[in-house]
Design a protein around this motif. Sequence first.
Motif, PDB file in Angstrom:
ATOM      1  N   MET A   1      12.036   3.052 -50.418  1.00 49.82           N
ATOM      2  CA  MET A   1      12.542   3.532 -49.127  1.00 49.82           C
ATOM      3  C   MET A   1      12.047   4.936 -48.801  1.00 49.82           C
ATOM      4  O   MET A   1      12.311   5.453 -47.717  1.00 49.82           O
ATOM      5  N   THR A   2      11.338   5.582 -49.731  1.00 47.16           N
ATOM      6  CA  THR A   2      10.894   6.954 -49.519  1.00 47.16           C
ATOM      7  C   THR A   2       9.834   7.127 -48.431  1.00 47.16           C
ATOM      8  O   THR A   2       9.657   8.252 -47.948  1.00 47.16           O
ATOM      9  N   PRO A   3       9.098   6.081 -48.013  1.00 45.35           N
ATOM     10  CA  PRO A   3       8.202   6.288 -46.867  1.00 45.35           C
ATOM     11  C   PRO A   3       8.904   6.849 -45.633  1.00 45.35           C
ATOM     12  O   PRO A   3       8.280   7.530 -44.820  1.00 45.35           O
ATOM     13  N   PHE A   4      10.196   6.585 -45.522  1.00 41.40           N
ATOM     14  CA  PHE A   4      10.964   7.169 -44.418  1.00 41.40           C
ATOM     15  C   PHE A   4      10.877   8.687 -44.454  1.00 41.40           C
ATOM     16  O   PHE A   4      10.721   9.341 -43.411  1.00 41.40           O
ATOM     17  N   VAL A   5      10.963   9.277 -45.651  1.00 41.70           N
ATOM     18  CA  VAL A   5      10.869  10.732 -45.804  1.00 41.70           C
ATOM     19  C   VAL A   5       9.477  11.208 -45.404  1.00 41.70           C
ATOM     20  O   VAL A   5       9.325  12.255 -44.759  1.00 41.70           O
ATOM     21  N   ALA A   6       8.451  10.447 -45.776  1.00 37.63           N
ATOM     22  CA  ALA A   6       7.079  10.841 -45.446  1.00 37.63           C
ATOM     23  C   ALA A   6       6.885  10.961 -43.940  1.00 37.63           C
ATOM     24  O   ALA A   6       6.309  11.938 -43.446  1.00 37.63           O
ATOM     25  N   PHE A   7       7.362   9.979 -43.211  1.00 33.79           N
ATOM     26  CA  PHE A   7       7.194  10.017 -41.756  1.00 33.79           C
ATOM     27  C   PHE A   7       7.999  11.157 -41.144  1.00 33.79           C
ATOM     28  O   PHE A   7       7.521  11.849 -40.237  1.00 33.79           O
ATOM     29  N   ALA A   8       9.225  11.344 -41.634  1.00 34.51           N
ATOM     30  CA  ALA A   8      10.069  12.391 -41.050  1.00 34.51           C
ATOM     31  C   ALA A   8       9.484  13.781 -41.292  1.00 34.51           C
ATOM     32  O   ALA A   8       9.392  14.599 -40.373  1.00 34.51           O
ATOM     33  N   ILE A   9       9.069  14.073 -42.527  1.00 36.52           N
ATOM     34  CA  ILE A   9       8.546  15.403 -42.854  1.00 36.52           C
ATOM     35  C   ILE A   9       7.191  15.639 -42.187  1.00 36.52           C
ATOM     36  O   ILE A   9       6.947  16.684 -41.578  1.00 36.52           O
TER      37      ILE A   9
ATOM     38  N   LEU B   1      21.828   8.205 -48.353  1.00 32.43           N
ATOM     39  CA  LEU B   1      22.330   9.571 -48.184  1.00 32.43           C
ATOM     40  C   LEU B   1      21.308  10.598 -48.651  1.00 32.43           C
ATOM     41  O   LEU B   1      21.086  11.620 -47.995  1.00 32.43           O
ATOM     42  N   ILE B   2      20.694  10.347 -49.789  1.00 34.68           N
ATOM     43  CA  ILE B   2      19.706  11.291 -50.318  1.00 34.68           C
ATOM     44  C   ILE B   2      18.520  11.403 -49.357  1.00 34.68           C
ATOM     45  O   ILE B   2      18.014  12.500 -49.090  1.00 34.68           O
ATOM     46  N   LEU B   3      18.074  10.274 -48.825  1.00 32.73           N
ATOM     47  CA  LEU B   3      16.938  10.307 -47.910  1.00 32.73           C
ATOM     48  C   LEU B   3      17.256  11.103 -46.651  1.00 32.73           C
ATOM     49  O   LEU B   3      16.441  11.901 -46.180  1.00 32.73           O
TER      50      LEU B   3
END
Length: 845
Positions: free
Chosen positions: A340-348, A734-736
């Motif tokens: 699910m961490t690709p979500f962080v990549a797009f946001a940052i 939550l962490i993401l």
Amino acid sequence: AMIQPLSFSCKLADERKKGDQMLFRAGLLSLGESIGRRPKVFIIPSLLLALSAIAAFVFTPRTVILSIEDGFSSRYAESHRATELQISFFNGEGKPWYMGLFAEPRNLTTGNILNTAEYEEFAGFYKSVKKDLTIMSNDKGNFTWMDYCGEMCHLNDPLFKTMGVYNTIGWLTEMKLKWPVTQVMQYNANIGKHLFMRTEAEDGEMSEAKMGALYFMLFINGTEMKTALENFEKAVYIEANRHNSDPSKKTNLIVHSAVGMEGEIKRGLGIVGNYSAVGFVLLLFFIFISISFESFIHSRLTFFSALLSISAFLIPIFAIFSAFALCSILAIPFNILTMMTPFVAFAISLDSVLHVYHSWLHVDREMKYGSNEAQLGYVFESCIASVLINGLSFLPLSLGVFLPTEAFANLFLSIALIAAFSTFYVIFLFTPMMVWLVPCKSHVKIHETKSKCGERFWKCISKGYSTSMVLRLVSLLVVLLALAATLYGMHTEMRADVDYRSLLPPDSASRKGAGIMTDVVWPDLLHIIYFVENPPDFGQPEEYQSFMNLLEESSNLPYAIGKEADMNWLADFKSITNTPQNADRLNMSLFHSFITHDVYKAWNSGVKYTWKADGTPDINRMIVMVAFNGTRSVAGKARLINQCRTVAARYPQFDLVPFDTEVAMVDVLNEMPQYAIGFPIVLSISIFVLFLLFSPNAASAAVAALSSLLLAYLTIGCSILLGMELNPFTVGFLILFTSLVGRLVVHITFHYHESGLYKGKGSESGKIVSRTLVRTAIPTLLSSLMGVLLVLPLPFNPITMFTYFGLLGTIHLFLGLLFSFLLLPLLLSSIPRSLIGDDFFYSRH
């Protein structure tokens, strides 16, 4: 060619007070000028790195773990020993495997599993699949369940023997079926775990049961066994469906298994992936709109500026592949959370892209006619620092590899790598692409109407921030009330639990099996096993009495049914040897006749012993099963196991280890709150340290860190107050989301501090806020909307668990905008200018 950039930098330096130099400012200025001077020199190696990462990810083998138990508990968790003891006690090898077979009468009004017809149909199906289904074929022949089950072949014998006597001679002996223990002639049989939804008389005699249960259990000791059990599951599912489609049958059969659940969970994740794909399409469209909008309001919309949106979309994709390729090379397994961490990549990435592009376009008017080299140097000097603070604040998370919980260690490392690569590609790929596609020489004079209109709006807002005491007091009150509600919710409503049905598709056959376990079996009868690794000498009064105290205390725990439903060899031993209940010891010379008895020899699987020279046993290991009811969730199981662990700790001489099939998930749930609460603290400390490094002022750093912490906890608190329970998925969500709070406060706080360093005209608080919002408001707004677009379709997906992802997106968007455009500007404008200055603590203006 060199005169213009030099004069540009000197002009910028003159505007600042002597000595007022942000740490690393000269290095950032030089880096920006270098990229602006030769953008293609940076584009080519960055693209080569990205393509190499994609190739490495594709061709490097990797391990993917989709189980929500494996790796989610600490390496020091008690469940590891409990599982190892289960395997060794039953002489197993490998991971335990379970399957349940349930039957319910088709006619729920008159049907009854205790009736001979329904029971025989159920038992006959069970015996047929055990003996007749071929589940493995090789050069040695064809194999059935009976060739693999060993000691576990007789797991359901207490029910079969009891019902066999009842259906043959029960009417002669006036035998009564009682729950949980039925007397079969002079012997007792515990059949509690097999019959549910009962109707009982006052004396406990059962007149009907609407559900029967039979169980399978083995240990997966190798590839052949794993394949055989998978084949067995599939074959049983097929036979059960064939049985259920036969109109002449009197029962419906339900199969429930862990492997079947995992397969359905994978199917559910695939459905979520389809909805996420819609989010990616929406995001791509919105990136194009955002880049074009930024270009339009600065009168710089061209075909090439529109092409820049493609580059912006590729940045997070390259970051994802680079991070995942490195994880694959390092042999770090992927789990549900890391996926699910690709979500962080797009946001940052997209947040950084928008702020850099906005700064590139919105240079001061007297500077806008500089060269690419000079203008990008100014962008790096004024903007990249906040991008670096936001991106590099994740780097300390890489130390998470030393955490005792593997799944979260890998999650934190993945987030750190993704943030690092995102920041790298923004600086060394997007910015040179930006210079190449939208060069400075193509800029035209900003349209005054568009520009002045925006500035007048932010000046009006900023004036209200800086002069309205009522607005400040109301905002302070809102923050305090929200914080109080958050702390209350986290203290009283925080609950760790997982309902496996929320991970399954609506049409999944496994939903009914999971529902039977949660809603029927556990609330009625649930045995928690104690593995007794150092049993007492039952012939010694002191040791015997201490052990009996343990049994008495366990039987009186909350939700315990009582001693009559507990299972241990001591009760049967006393019965057959006529030992008084108040005896102070056991006559262990009678143990041989007990353990070899036709009825009670089954206890050989529940007690391990060796013989002494005098004919008495040396009991080495044994199990005790304590019966509970009223358990309706995994959280309920956690409560039982934790209270059994508390009891076990009071009797260390027996080395007691409580066990249940969900013991691993219990430890996972026990650990969830510490990650939900601890992660925002680590992130805010990281933001504080990095803020000091790039802009050494304690007040600004404290505002950024504390605002991030408060926003993170408000997100967690609101989610909990809205009913979200903590489990590996929701804590991952939550962490993401809490990892992204920095982008909502860092840019604004940094630019406010930097704007406040200019002296003279425009140094009033209101004008500083206005200048800050002009520089940050539009990219922050667009970034917030982009962050929620990815999860926008998820509230409509049929997998209940992932609707929380969409819920968190909505909460994050609302709180983020409230913080960014109201609370944070009010807070900054309320802080004395002498604290947010060019010195560490205090600056005299």
